[in-house]
Structure formats: C-alpha cells, structure tokens
Design an enzyme around this catalytic site. Structure first.
Site, mmCIF file in Angstrom:
data_model
loop_
_atom_site.group_PDB
_atom_site.id
_atom_site.type_symbol
_atom_site.label_atom_id
_atom_site.label_comp_id
_atom_site.label_asym_id
_atom_site.label_seq_id
_atom_site.Cartn_x
_atom_site.Cartn_y
_atom_site.Cartn_z
ATOM 1 N N HIS A 50 113.333 111.014 9.725
ATOM 2 C CA HIS A 50 113.117 109.673 10.269
ATOM 3 C C HIS A 50 113.611 108.666 9.239
ATOM 4 O O HIS A 50 113.023 108.516 8.169
ATOM 5 C CB HIS A 50 111.639 109.431 10.571
ATOM 6 C CG HIS A 50 111.374 108.018 11.015
ATOM 7 N ND1 HIS A 50 111.933 107.498 12.168
ATOM 8 C CD2 HIS A 50 110.654 107.016 10.458
ATOM 9 C CE1 HIS A 50 111.549 106.244 12.299
ATOM 10 N NE2 HIS A 50 110.776 105.919 11.267
ATOM 11 N N ASP A 52 114.314 104.910 8.534
ATOM 12 C CA ASP A 52 114.124 103.509 8.902
ATOM 13 C C ASP A 52 115.373 102.696 8.564
ATOM 14 O O ASP A 52 115.868 102.746 7.437
ATOM 15 C CB ASP A 52 112.932 102.917 8.153
ATOM 16 C CG ASP A 52 111.612 103.475 8.630
ATOM 17 O OD1 ASP A 52 111.356 103.399 9.838
ATOM 18 O OD2 ASP A 52 110.847 103.993 7.793
ATOM 19 N N ASP A 174 108.058 106.431 15.585
ATOM 20 C CA ASP A 174 107.344 105.621 14.592
ATOM 21 C C ASP A 174 107.042 104.221 15.103
ATOM 22 O O ASP A 174 106.664 103.340 14.343
ATOM 23 C CB ASP A 174 108.173 105.543 13.304
ATOM 24 C CG ASP A 174 107.383 105.004 12.131
ATOM 25 O OD1 ASP A 174 106.154 105.159 12.112
ATOM 26 O OD2 ASP A 174 107.989 104.410 11.219
ATOM 27 N N HIS A 413 111.975 98.870 14.366
ATOM 28 C CA HIS A 413 110.522 98.691 14.383
ATOM 29 C C HIS A 413 109.934 98.273 13.042
ATOM 30 O O HIS A 413 108.708 98.078 12.950
ATOM 31 C CB HIS A 413 109.837 99.973 14.892
ATOM 32 C CG HIS A 413 110.149 101.191 14.082
ATOM 33 N ND1 HIS A 413 111.208 102.018 14.369
ATOM 34 C CD2 HIS A 413 109.552 101.724 12.993
ATOM 35 C CE1 HIS A 413 111.238 103.010 13.503
ATOM 36 N NE2 HIS A 413 110.246 102.852 12.651
#
Length: 989
Positions: A50, A52, A174, A413
């Site tokens: 994951h 970001d 997430d 996000h």
C-alpha cells in the site's frame, strides 16, 4: 516454440517479439486464477503493497526514497524488487494499485523490462487492483474528480496493457469511510466488487459475528441493479496476520525449515498460521478467506517476502489432508471469483459506511481539515474540465497533463482529506498551482483565437486573475478600459454576477450586442483589506450581471467614465448604513427577503416571496473546544455543546443597491460575514471570512456556522454523497448496528460535499457548500457546518505534528468561503438546488484584457459551440479528446436528478448527440463505454450474485444493445451518467 522462433529470440532486436510470442494464449483476470480445493478451507494469500501518494512525505519523495529521516519508503525499489522476484517462481502473484507511482516507474524502464512486465500482466501474475491514479478518498471528494482520477489511471493501464491490465475490483483498503455514490460509480465502471478495511469498530465487530463482512451493496436507488456492487471487508486490517510480516523492517520470525540447523520452527509457524486462519474463517460464509500479505510501502525487499510465503504455502499444504486448510497465491479478483462460484446467498446493504472510527474518536474531523486546500482542489478540478472541453472543441492540444496528474493525486485519501504533513500539503498546492498555470495559458490562447473575427487582427492578450476573492486583479486595477470574458462549460445558458476590483466609481459596461449593462460599485471592505494585506490596493468592486450561452463565452467591455460621460441609471454607488435604534433590517429581491434583528444583528427570518413562505432562521457562529486527542482525522470536542463566538451584539451594516443588497456582520476581529441577495437569484449567498483562529484553550478551536429554525425535522437531516445523491441521516442512529451513546457530536457528523438540508411538511432549508465540510443536525430544526479548524496539540495520527496551518504570513490560516442558502417548499426544492449545485462547481471562467481600439470590429463578444441546449435535467459532464487520435472525443452526459425527487424533472430525457454537437462535429460513430471511458459497455460483463431480498442480481443489459439511430439519440434516466466515445470530424468554424 519452434526452431525458427528460438533463433529469432537470440537476436537482440527481436527480444520484444519473442517475449510476446511466449504470452500468446495465456489467460489473465478470472481465467488466470489458481485452482482451489473443495471441502476444505482455501486461504488466498494476496501479496500487496500500500503506497500512499503522499502522506508523511511528498509523492516524489516516496517514489525515490528521499527524506527517509521521516519514513523509510521507496516505491521505485519496491517495483524493481517485486518484478524481479516474481520472475523467479511462476506460482507467485502480486497486485499493485497506485497508477500515479507505477507510471513514474514505467517511464524509466527499458523496452525489455516493459515486455517482461506485460508478460506478467498477461499471465495474471501481476494484477492491478483499483486502477485509479490514486486511491481516492470517498468523503471529501467530488464525483467529477473521482471519475477523472479513475479514468486517468485506467486509461494508462488500457494504453499499456490492454484488457489484461483492467482491474476487476476496486481496492479502497485505507480509505476513511465508504460512500454509496462511490459504489455506484465503481459499478458504472464495470467493477465487480470493492474491498476495504476501515469501517466503524462496532459495525465491524457485529459483522464478524453475523458473517456479514461480505455482501451486495445497493449503490443507488435511482440506478437499480446497475448501481449494485459486491463489497468485502477484511477480517482485521490490510496488513498480514499477526506474526506473519516478512518485510525487511518486520520483527516477526522468518520460517526456518532446515532441521539440521538451529531454531527450526516450521511446525510452530504452521500451527500459528492455521490457528489464525480457522479463527478468521468463522467470520465468513464460504470456504474461502483472503489474507492481505503486505502493508504500507512493503516489498522493498520482495525476495524476503516471497521466499517465506513460498515456504508457508509449501508446509501448510503438506498437512492439508489432516488440517483441511489449503494455502495458495491469489489476487483479490481470484478470491472474488471463488466467492461467486460458491453460489451463496448474500445479504444486502442500502446505507453507507460513514463515519468510521471507534466510539471515542470518530474520524469526522477530516471532512473539514485544511479547508483552503479543499477549495483549491475543487477549483482546480473545475479548471481541468474547462481545459479538456476547450481542447476537444477547438482541436488544439491544451496543456492539461500536469493538471490531470495533480488533480488526481490530490484526491488521494491522505491529500484532499487534510490528513498529511504540512510540507506535503504545500507540495500538493504547488502541483495544483503549476497545473492550473499551464492550463490557463492554453485556455487563454484558445479563447483569444476563438474571438478573432478576421485572421489579420492580433489576438487579444487574455489574462487570469486568481485572487478575485480578495479584490486583486492586475489588469482591471491598472487601466481605465478592460474586457471581461466569461466562459461557460455548462450546456445551458448561465446567468451570474461578477465582482471586479477597480479604482473608480463611474463606468460604462457594454455587453454582447452592444447592450448597456446596469452595474453597481461598492467599496472594498475593511475585512477584505485585512485579509489581502500587501497583495493589492484597489478601492472598489464593480458588480454587474453576465449572461453566457451554453458551452461558450460572452465578453463585457468596461470603460471608466469622465464627468461629462456619466449617465443616470446605469450604475450606482450605494451608501453603507449602520443598524441603529435596534430597528430590524431587511434586504430583498424578487424571490427572497431576509430580516435581521436590529438588536442582535443576527438573521431573524427568511421569506420565499413567490410562495409566501416565511421561516424563522437564526444563523450565527460557534466553536468546539478541541480535546487533547484531536487530530486531522478525528473530531473529539470537549463537551457536548458548541460555544457561541458572539458574546455581545454583532456589528451590523447593510447596503441596498440596484444589483445586490448586502448585510455585513462583524462577529469577532477575526470572523466576519457578508450576506448577499443578488437581483433575480433564488438563493442567498453567505460569504464568511475566518482566521487567524486564535488560541483560546491551548488545544485548538473548531469553528462552525449554525442555522436554527422551528422546522419539525424529527431527528432527520440529509447530506449529499460526493455531490450527487442525497442520503437520509437520523440523529443518534445507524441502520445496521446499535450506535454507542458516546461522543455523539462527532458521531452525528457526516461529510457534506455539496449540500445539506432539513425539512418538514411545510418548508425545506438547504445549504450548499463550495467545498467539502463536516455537517450535522444535532437538534431538531437546526443544521451546522464546520468551516475551519486549528488544532494546537500534537496529537499523533501518525503525523507527529499538529494541524496548525500558519498561512502565508505565519500567524494562522485565513479562510474565505461561501454557503448558498435556499428556502423552498419540500417538493420544489430540488428544482433549485440541483441546478445551483452544478453552477457552484462549474462557475464561469473569467479572463481579462486591456481594451484595444475597434474591439468589436476585431473580436466576437459572444459565441456558443452548441446550437441547442440541454434541459435543466440534463448535464454535459465531460467533453475531451481521448487517446492519441484527435478524432476521438469522450462525452459524458448526466441526469442530475434522483428518482422521485421532482414530479417532472425526475423523468427520463432524450438527447440527440448529433444535434447537440452539430455545429462542432460531424459524428461518424458512437460507442457507449463504461463510465471511465476505457471499455466498450458491450464488453463489460459483471458477475451475478444471489441476494436474500432480491433473488439473483442480474445486470441491466438494455444499455448494451442500444441502437442510437441516425441522430444518435440517447435516453438518460435519473442519476444516470452515460459515457460515449465519438468518432468525429471537426466542422470548420
């Protein structure tokens, strides 16, 4: 491979062709799924990372691995390592989600490496999940930007990997809460499911017990089955099971499987794995569970991960006869396919997953965090739509690539949410500014050339003024004669008002057709001067109405008058009146009247004049005292009541003019408001200025505006989902689980992306916003919106810094914004707030120029690309060049009303594409696409599901067999968005 092909592969120039020969006939997607076992538990191990797109570090720092003193992460090394390691074992699989990062890495690869990656994709061993440019937030994002984010990422995957690169599932692992509208949008993109981790703790615990972590989500009442989407919630988080992280920075024990060496631990490791697998399986309906084997920025050393996973699979499966557990490399799509083949009956969900958190720390603060960035992102998205539209209509290559990248990154996000570090927020804003500047240069060039009547005339030099909200514009304040050109992206005529910074009070304003336009001049307020500081020095604002044709522009010529030229009746400089002797103050136009209490200075009532509808409305500002635990994600107020900001009567002045009537309110030295009624408009405009927010408690302040009425709202209020459908909220209630009676202020806050309203049988009060904000109705008849927050305590949330934006001048961020307030009868309100919502987002683009002699003989002052407009319940959402071929244009049409929302406007409409675009294009072919624009809808086949309430979910196939006829007629039902790829030949202007 035959002898000739073998020798061809030895030639360096034929390496690529050789690699593509090896993948011919290979399967991807559901066809690439590894076989599972009947009658035993299948554990789908999904290796993933994951990444970001900005959070603790900027997007580029994360990619390169820079600034590791904050956090060690390097996406380029993750992809390097993973691709290399996948090729070492054909059973290994991996998924990747963030296309913004992958595109950066892809651009640096050799042709040989690209061919290897394509081989992995075509074999289903490297699978893309989600496929958006970023993994977008679902609460603070507007649907236009969501669609762009997904379309941009999926377009890259389509162009580079074809059908095998297209994800089957959305991967929102997430994200801080999940929206019904997002589910419907994913369904319209042809997705089969969405998987995610974060929902409210109480909901998650109950779903575990009741085996409802998976089911079918009804994304839209208006769309029916076309808005339905399967959803899956992880058993725990998107990280590995406890004890089974094998990344370089994990401390869990690796698998040591040589019995001749010390510390052999295979039996213990297998036993621990089986214990967790069987425990997790109790929360699911089938003999399949998914384990996410990865986490934030993991797999920088992919060999360590895969080597241990190889061993884990090997030793678990050696015991499957006795344990009845089978482990395999898998992907989310393959896991989903196994669920589908299990032929179970699934429960359904009608509401959304908002908000999230645990009872004492609801994640509802981020709905408002970083309010300036939220507005900037919204404005950048609007500019992007304008840039794309003009590029398609003019056939000119507009420079929008950087803005596409920036706008999509900021939907991430940890971006639009305001939950990033300050230096990362600054980086996002810088990217938006650079993209906007490049796009504006292109817009100026395109519109200036469009204005030319003759080829011999020089094109006017059109400029943008990006600080109009604080009365700063270099062009208009430095000359006595200038033009204002307004471009309208909407496929309907728009009437609006402009406020232009000027130095003077007497002007002539001439509109298209050489018409004299009435105007009003007002002094720049002391509050605006306080906010802009050293950025400008204009003394007045020129206000006048503009009318712009559909998808076109209008130009207005402004000239300062001399004493001899001054004419009566065309303009006015109204006097400023102070409320005296406690007399009530009234401002009004033909549609609304607002009454203010002469004693308190606060709004007292609103009247809808045509309907003879009067409602007592008091509006003021309050603040919540932040707690020590507050952070950019959470809203944790101390106490249950907001504290009034007004300790005494508000300082009130009012202005009554021929164009606009205003009330000016000064609540504190750092908080003021102007309430406006423009001539003919059906809404009141509340413009508030807040900041710098002071330090009153040492912890922070969260500022709200509250409207209080006697409406009998019966605990109900309504908030929008991403700017589209409205969601009914009930105070202190959740539809699917009992709400703990803790921290009820934060628990009742919901995202307001464009509007919130309360109503009873007699009246409806609607407030539209210009950006995402948190909102609620904490008592019957009242609604509130959080407009600013400044947190002074370093409260964690992973950031290790407080949400304390100091602004350009270092003393605290000042935010100016608008609310648009409507009073209507409940059955008539949508007719006003739906079109207004579109206009608030797509406000006209203004360009300015110094006037040159003989302007009207050289330049057009009015132009429309369309020779017909759409009705009020039709919206031209997108028009842009698509792909490398300039003769391919992507068109999205939207029906902005919900089913049963309006007796007339909720009906289906028919649009002739050829008539709509007849003056611009000759359309030779029309192909309907999925919402993202990258797959013909005729090729989109979604999985079907059995549900307890509806039986078998079957996708509506009517739209796959549509015959468009000679005029390319299309029919749009309520809340529908249809996407078309047009093959066009531009007509000569």
């Amino acid at each position: 491979m035959d002898h000739i092909q073998h020798h061809a592969c030895l030639l360096s120039l034929a390496v690529l062709s050789c690699l593509f020969m090896t993948i011919e006939g290979d399967a991807c997607g559901y066809k690439a799924c590894t076989d599972t076992k009947d009658g035993i538990l299948n554990v789908h191990l999904v290796p993933h990372t994951h990444d970001d797109v900005g959070w603790l570090k900027t997007v580029d720092q994360y990619f390169y691995g820079a600034n590791n003193s904050i956090y060690h992460a390097s996406v380029q090394y993750i992809l390097d390592s993973t691709i290399l390691t996948l090729n070492q074992n054909p059973s290994r699989k991996f998924i990747y989600a963030e296309v913004a990062f992958f595109k950066r890495w892809w651009a640096e690869q050799s042709a040989t490496m690209k061919a290897k990656v394509k081989n992995l994709v075509n074999q289903g061993r490297l699978e893309f999940a989600g496929g958006g440019w970023s993994q977008n937030d679902e609460a603070a994002t507007h649907y236009v930007a969501i669609i762009d984010n997904m379309a941009y990422g999926l377009q890259f995957l389509h162009e580079n990997f074809g059908t095998c690169g297209r994800p089957h599932i959305a991967w929102q692992i997430d994200v801080f809460g999940h929206s019904k509208e997002q589910a419907a949008l994913f369904a319209k993109m042809g997705m089969d499911a969405a998987f995610f981790a974060r929902i409210e703790d109480v909901d998650h615990d109950l779903r575990r017990v009741e085996k409802k972590l998976e089911g079918v989500w009804h994304g839209s009442q208006s769309l029916g089955s076309r808005g339905d989407l399967f959803f899956g919630i992880f058993y725990d988080h998107y990280s590995p099971p406890p004890g089974f992280c094998f990344d370089a920075f994990c401390d869990d024990p690796v698998i040591q499987d040589d019995p001749d060496l010390f510390d052999y631990n295979v039996d213990d490791r297998v036993s621990e794995f089986l214990e967790f697998a069987k425990k997790a399986a109790n929360a699911f309906q089938t003999n399949h569970i998914m384990m996410t084997m990865g986490g934030d920025f993991e797999y920088e050393n992919a060999n360590e991960w895969f080597k241990n996973l190889d061993k884990l699979i090997k030793y678990v499966n050696q015991k499957e006869e006795s344990t009845k557990v089978h482990a395999l490399y898998s992907t989310p799509a393959c896991y989903l396919y196994a669920l589908n083949q299990a032929n179970k009956t699934w429960t359904t969900k009608d509401d959304d997953f908002m908000p999230i958190g645990e009872p004492n720390s609801y994640w509802t603060g981020f709905y408002t965090s970083r309010p300036a960035l939220k507005l900037y992102a919204r404005e950048a998205s609007k500019i992007l739509q304008t840039c794309k539209q003009l590029g398609a209509l003019s056939g000119v290559d507009v420079n929008s690539a950087f803005l596409k990248d920036a706008v999509s990154i900021v939907q991430h996000h940890d971006a639009i949410t305001g939950t990033e570090k300050q230096h990362v927020a600054d980086d996002y804003a810088k990217r938006l500014a650079m993209g906007i500047q490049q796009c504006q240069i292109s817009l100026s060039d395109v519109i200036s050339k469009l204005m030319l009547k003759t080829k011999t005339a020089p094109a006017p030099k059109l400029e943008f003024c990006n600080y109009l909200n604080i009365s700063v514009c270099a062009t208009t304040q430095s000359t006595d004669a200038f033009s204002v050109t307004a471009y309208n992206t909407l496929a309907c005529e728009v009437r609006d008002y402009v406020r232009i910074p000027v130095n003077g009070t007497q002007f002539t304003v001439m509109g298209p057709g050489n018409k004299n336009i009435q105007y009003q001049v007002m002094e720049v307020t002391s509050e605006t001067k306080r906010v802009r500081r050293d950025k400008g020095s204009t003394t007045h604002e020129l206000i006048f109405p503009i009318t712009i044709p559909s998808v076109g522009f209008s130009s207005y010529l402004v000239t300062a008058q001399t004493t001899k030229q001054r004419s009566k009746g065309d303009g006015s400089v109204p006097a400023i009146h102070k409320a005296e002797n406690s007399n009530d103050v009234t401002i009004k136009n033909d549609n609304l009247m607002l009454l203010f209490d002469g004693g308190t200075g606060l709004l007292k009532s609103m009247t809808n004049i045509p309907d003879n509808l009067t409602l007592e409305v008091q509006q003021s500002f309050y603040w919540y005292n932040s707690s020590e635990g507050s952070n950019p994600y959470q809203f944790r107020p101390l106490g249950v009541k907001a504290i009034p900001l007004l300790n005494k009567n508000v300082n009130l002045t009012y202005i009554q003019g021929n164009i606009v009537e205003e009330v000016h309110q000064q609540f504190t030295p750092w908080l003021s408001q102007v309430i406006r009624l423009h001539k003919d408009q059906k809404h009141a405009e509340f413009e508030w200025t807040v900041g710098p927010v002071p330090d009153k408690s040492g912890l922070g302040m969260e500022i709200i505006t509250r409207f209080e009425t006697p409406l009998k709202s019966d605990k109900l209020f309504y908030t929008d989902a991403n700017g589209r459908q409205m969601i009914q909220r009930r105070r202190n209630h959740r539809d699917t689980y009992p709400l703990p009676m803790i921290n009820l202020v934060a628990a009742n806050y919901f995202p307001v992306n464009s509007r919130i309203y309360i109503k009873d049988d007699e009246a409806q009060l609607t407030v539209l916003t210009d950006r995402s904000q948190g909102g609620s109705s904490l008592v019957d008849g009242a609604l509130e919106l959080m407009i600013h927050r400044r947190l002074l305590h370093n409260s964690g949330g992973g950031l290790n810094e407080a949400l304390n934006e100091t602004g350009q001048y270092g003393d605290g961020l000042i935010v100016r914004g608008k609310h648009y307030v409507i009073l209507e009868k409940p059955g008539k309100s949508a007719k006003v707030h739906r079109p207004l919502g579109l206009q608030v987002f797509a406000k006209p683009t203004l360009l300015f120029s110094h006037l040159v002699p003989d302007w009207r003989s050289k330049y057009y002052t009015k132009y429309s690309y369309l020779n017909t407009s759409l009705p009020i319940n039709g919206h031209l959402l997108t028009l842009e060049q698509w792909g490398q071929d300039k003769n391919n244009v992507l068109l999205r049409l939207e029906h902005p009303f919900e089913v049963n929302e309006d007796q007339t406007l909720s009906k289906a409409i028919k649009v002739s594409l050829k008539k709509l675009l007849a003056s611009v294009f000759e359309i030779s072919d029309v192909q309907e696409m999925t919402l993202d624009g990258n797959l013909p809808i005729s090729q989109s086949t979604r999985l079907q599901w059995n549900t307890k309430t509806e039986g078998q979910f079957k996708e509506d196939l009517r739209y796959k067999t549509t015959s468009y006829g000679k005029q390319a007629d299309v029919t749009l039902g309520p809340m529908d968005i249809q996407t078309f790829l047009l093959s066009v030949k531009p007509r000569k202007p």
